[in-house]
Design an enzyme around this catalytic site. Sequence first.
Site, PDB file in Angstrom:
ATOM      1  N   HIS A  88      -4.028 -11.203  -1.322  1.00 13.02           N
ATOM      2  CA  HIS A  88      -2.995 -10.395  -1.974  1.00 13.02           C
ATOM      3  C   HIS A  88      -1.666 -11.149  -1.932  1.00 13.02           C
ATOM      4  O   HIS A  88      -1.364 -11.853  -0.962  1.00 13.02           O
ATOM      5  CB  HIS A  88      -2.849  -9.033  -1.274  1.00 13.02           C
ATOM      6  CG  HIS A  88      -1.927  -8.120  -2.011  1.00 13.02           C
ATOM      7  ND1 HIS A  88      -0.573  -8.159  -1.836  1.00 13.02           N
ATOM      8  CD2 HIS A  88      -2.168  -7.194  -2.970  1.00 13.02           C
ATOM      9  CE1 HIS A  88      -0.018  -7.275  -2.650  1.00 13.02           C
ATOM     10  NE2 HIS A  88      -0.969  -6.675  -3.354  1.00 13.02           N
ATOM     11  N   GLU A 157      -3.016 -10.273 -10.416  1.00 13.85           N
ATOM     12  CA  GLU A 157      -1.780  -9.532 -10.155  1.00 13.85           C
ATOM     13  C   GLU A 157      -0.593 -10.488 -10.217  1.00 13.85           C
ATOM     14  O   GLU A 157      -0.331 -11.217  -9.241  1.00 13.85           O
ATOM     15  CB  GLU A 157      -1.815  -8.912  -8.758  1.00 13.85           C
ATOM     16  CG  GLU A 157      -2.931  -7.928  -8.545  1.00 13.85           C
ATOM     17  CD  GLU A 157      -2.609  -6.994  -7.384  1.00 13.85           C
ATOM     18  OE1 GLU A 157      -2.505  -5.797  -7.626  1.00 13.85           O
ATOM     19  OE2 GLU A 157      -2.437  -7.480  -6.255  1.00 13.85           O
TER      20      GLU A 157
HETATM   21  P1  PGA Z   1       2.152  -2.059  -7.411  1.00 12.42           P
HETATM   22  O1  PGA Z   1       1.314  -2.961  -6.388  1.00 12.42           O
HETATM   23  O2  PGA Z   1       1.172  -1.185  -8.137  1.00 12.42           O
HETATM   24  O3  PGA Z   1       3.121  -1.293  -6.554  1.00 12.42           O
HETATM   25  O4  PGA Z   1       2.828  -2.997  -8.345  1.00 12.42           O
HETATM   26  C1  PGA Z   1       0.084  -3.506  -6.766  1.00 12.42           C
HETATM   27  C2  PGA Z   1      -0.498  -4.295  -5.637  1.00 12.42           C
HETATM   28  O5  PGA Z   1       0.274  -4.858  -4.832  1.00 12.42           O
HETATM   29  O6  PGA Z   1      -1.723  -4.401  -5.483  1.00 12.42           O
END
Ligand code: PGA
Length: 235
Positions: A88, A157
């Site tokens: 992550h 992401e």
């Molecule tokens: P967020 O975070 O939805 O607050 O942007 C997503 C994540 O960190 O997996």
Amino acid sequence: MIIAANLKTNLTREKTSKYIKEVESFLAKNNISQEVLVFPAISSLNLHVGALTVGTQNAYPAINGAFTGEIGYEQLEEFGIKTILIGHSERRHVIGETQEELIEKFNFYKELGFKILYCVGEPLEVREAGFDKMMEYISNQYEGIDTSYENLVIAYEPVWAIGTGLTPTLEDIVAIHKELKKISSAPLLYGGSVKVTNAEEVLALDGVDGVLVGSAALYAEHFCTMCEYAQNIDK
Ligand code: PGA
């Protein structure tokens, strides 16, 4: 589709348990057959049997031992946890985990048969350097990772979209997912400021197999609505 909630360092053990109960009851009442994953804070991990799966946001690549402040497989096994989030952006950029450390973690939990939700994504300056540079950066995050592992799920992401309310355009998500599917055919989730207001259109996109949600998932009701969207789209 896969709908995942990353609760990060939020909610107490008691609130997490209430949250999980609320989501479970929604899934049952609405006949949701999608794969739902919830990643609570480590101190809120608990044995859970139900439609949703509880996973850990992190663990050290060891069964047990002298790793102050970490948990290992033994502590996960106690609660029947067999799902882990690796790579992550907050682990990479805030905690400072290196690709080498992530590979070690990946291989350790792969050997134990864990479902691994592996995250990739570029910071803003890389995105601003152009599509090719950005894809090169993201591809490097697959280095040393067994992209054909049967229990692998990937989440794309963009770092600049996490917790900021910013998202790539829908066209960008489709284009990037198309490229990433060439590296691995594992289910590919999108994450980064997914909310009730945009989840439906993101879930409907080509090459999007689900979403990983942070802030918006803290509201059980919002997370449940996203599970319902996924059920209705049901690719
Ligand atoms: P967020 O975070 O939805 O607050 O942007 C997503 C994540 O960190 O997996």
